[in-house]
Design an enzyme around this catalytic site. Structure first.
Site, PDB file in Angstrom:
ATOM      1  CB  ALA A  66      -0.879  -0.017   1.241  1.00  0.00           C
ATOM      2  N   GLY A 111       0.554  -5.005   0.602  1.00  0.00           N
ATOM      3  CA  GLY A 111      -0.632  -5.049  -0.260  1.00  0.00           C
ATOM      4  C   GLY A 111      -0.368  -5.765  -1.573  1.00  0.00           C
ATOM      5  CD  GLU A 114      -2.598  -7.372   2.649  1.00  0.00           C
ATOM      6  OE1 GLU A 114      -2.228  -6.256   2.223  1.00  0.00           O
ATOM      7  OE2 GLU A 114      -3.183  -7.529   3.730  1.00  0.00           O
ATOM      8  CD  GLU A 134       1.466  -5.606   5.542  1.00  0.00           C
ATOM      9  OE1 GLU A 134       2.216  -6.536   5.920  1.00  0.00           O
ATOM     10  OE2 GLU A 134       0.786  -5.665   4.500  1.00  0.00           O
TER      11      GLU A 134
END
Ligand code: COA
Length: 260
Positions: A66, A111, A114, A134
Site C-alpha cells: 500500500a 498489499g 495480498e 507491515e
C-alpha cells in the site's frame, strides 16, 4: 477505457492489467485501488476476456505494498475505509469467475502480497522477494493478508511472515505453497503466456465452476462444499462445451470450447 495508473492490453482472449506506477514500485494508492476494481469489473463483463494476467510495470516490483505516503496521513476512520476499499477490490479479483494469473516480476510486499494471494495462480521470477512487512510500520496487514495467508500456508508460516515482517525468496514461497511456479526472470513471460494460453482454450463455464467451488467451498463445511460442487458439476454437464469435450475425446481430436 483508459486509466491513470493502469495499462490494459488484450491479446486473443487474455487481458493483461499492468499496475503502472514504477517510480513508486507500483505501490497501491487509493486511486490505483479504485481503478483496479473498475478494470476487474470490466473484465468480468467482457465475454471476449477468458483469462486475466495481473502484473506490475518496470523491472523492480509487482507491487511494493500500500502507498505508505497515503498511510502516513490516515486517521483510524480513514484507515478503516482504505482497508475496506482494498479488501473489496481484492475480493472482486478473487471472485472474478475467470482465472487470474499474478505475474510476479519483482517485490511482492504488503498489499502486493495480498493482491497476489487473491489471484488464482502465481508465477514468480526467481529473484522476487515476497512478504508482509507491515509490522515494521507499526500496523497489521489490512487487505486480507492475515486471512488469506493463513488459508494458503497454515498458521505457523502466516504468523512467521506477519510477526517478523522479513521478506522471503520466491523459492521459499514456492515451498510454502504461496506461489505455484518459480522461473528464471528471462522465462517469466513465456511461462505466463503458456499457462494463460492453456486457460484461454479451456471451457469457461467449467473454469468458473472450479473457481467457485474451490473459493466458496473452502469456507463451507465438507457436506455443504460437496453439495455445492455437485450442483456445479450438474451445471457443467448441461453445457455445449461438455458435449464438445466428451465428443472430442471419443473422436480423438482437440476440443474447441465456446463458453456455452
Ligand atoms: N509506498 C509508497 N512508496 C513506495 C513504497 C510504498 N509501499 N515502496 C516503495 N516506494 C517508493 C519509495 O519511497 C521510492 O520513492 P522516491 O524515489 O520518491 O523516494 C521509490 O518507491 C523506490 O523505492 P526505494 O525504497 O528507493 O527502492 P529500494 O530498491 O531501495 O527498496 C523496497 C525497495 C521494496 C525494499 C523498499 O522500497 C520498501 O521497503 N518499500 C516498502 C515496503 C513495505 O513496507 N510495504 C508494505 C506497505 S503497507
Amino acid at each position: 477505457m483508459t486509466y491513470a495508473n493502469l495499462l490494459i492490453q488484450d491479446q486473443d482472449a487474455v487481458r493483461t492489467i499492468t499496475i503502472n506506477r514504477p517510480d513508486k514500485l507500483n505501490a497501491l494508492n487509493q486511486a490505483t485501488i479504485l481503478e483496479l476494481r473498475q478494470a476487474f469489473t470490466a473484465a468480468r463483463s467482457d465475454d471476449s476476456v477468458r483469462v486475466v494476467v495481473l502484473t506490475g510495470a518496470g523491472p523492480k516490483a509487482f507491487v511494493a505494498g500500500a502507498d505508505i505516503s497515503e498511510l502516513a496521513e490516515q486517521s483510524a476512520v480513514g484507515a478503516r475505509e482504505f482497508s475496506l476499499i482494498g479488501q473489496r477490490m481484492m475480493r472482486e479479483v478473487e471472485t472474478l469467475g475467470k482465472p487470474v494469473i499474478a505475474r510476479l516480476n519483482g517485490f511482492t510486499l504488503g498489499g502486493g502480497m495480498e493482491l497476489a494471494m487473491c489471484c488464482h495462480l502465481r508465477i514468480a521470477a526467481e529473484q522476487v522477494k515476497l512478504g508482509q512487512p507491515e509490522i515494521n510500520l507499526g500496523i497489521i496487514p489490512g487487505f486480507g493478508g492475515t486471512q488469506r495467508l493463513t488459508r494458503l500456508t497454515g498458521r505457523a508460516a502466516a504468523l512467521e511472515l506477519c510477526l517478523l515482517g522479513a521478506p522471503i525468496s520466491a523459492e521459499r514461497a514456492f515451498q510454502l505453497g504461496i506461489v505455484n511456479r518459480v522461473v528464471p526472470a528471462a522465462d517469466l513471460d513465456a511461462e505466463v503466456a503458456k499457462v494463460a494460453a492453456q486457460l484461454a482454450k479451456a471451457a469457461p463455464i467449467a473454469l468458473r465452476g472450479i473457481l467457485d467451488a474451490v473459493i466458496h467451498g473452502a469456507d463451507m463445511a465438507l457436506d455443504q462444499g460437496l453439495e455445492y460442487e455437485s450442483q456445479g458439476f450438474a451445471v457443467t454437464a448441461s453445457t455445449e462445451d461438455m458435449h464438445e469435450g466428451t465428443r472430442a475425446f471419443l473422436e480423438k481430436r482437440a476440443p474447441e470450447f465456446k463458453g456455452c
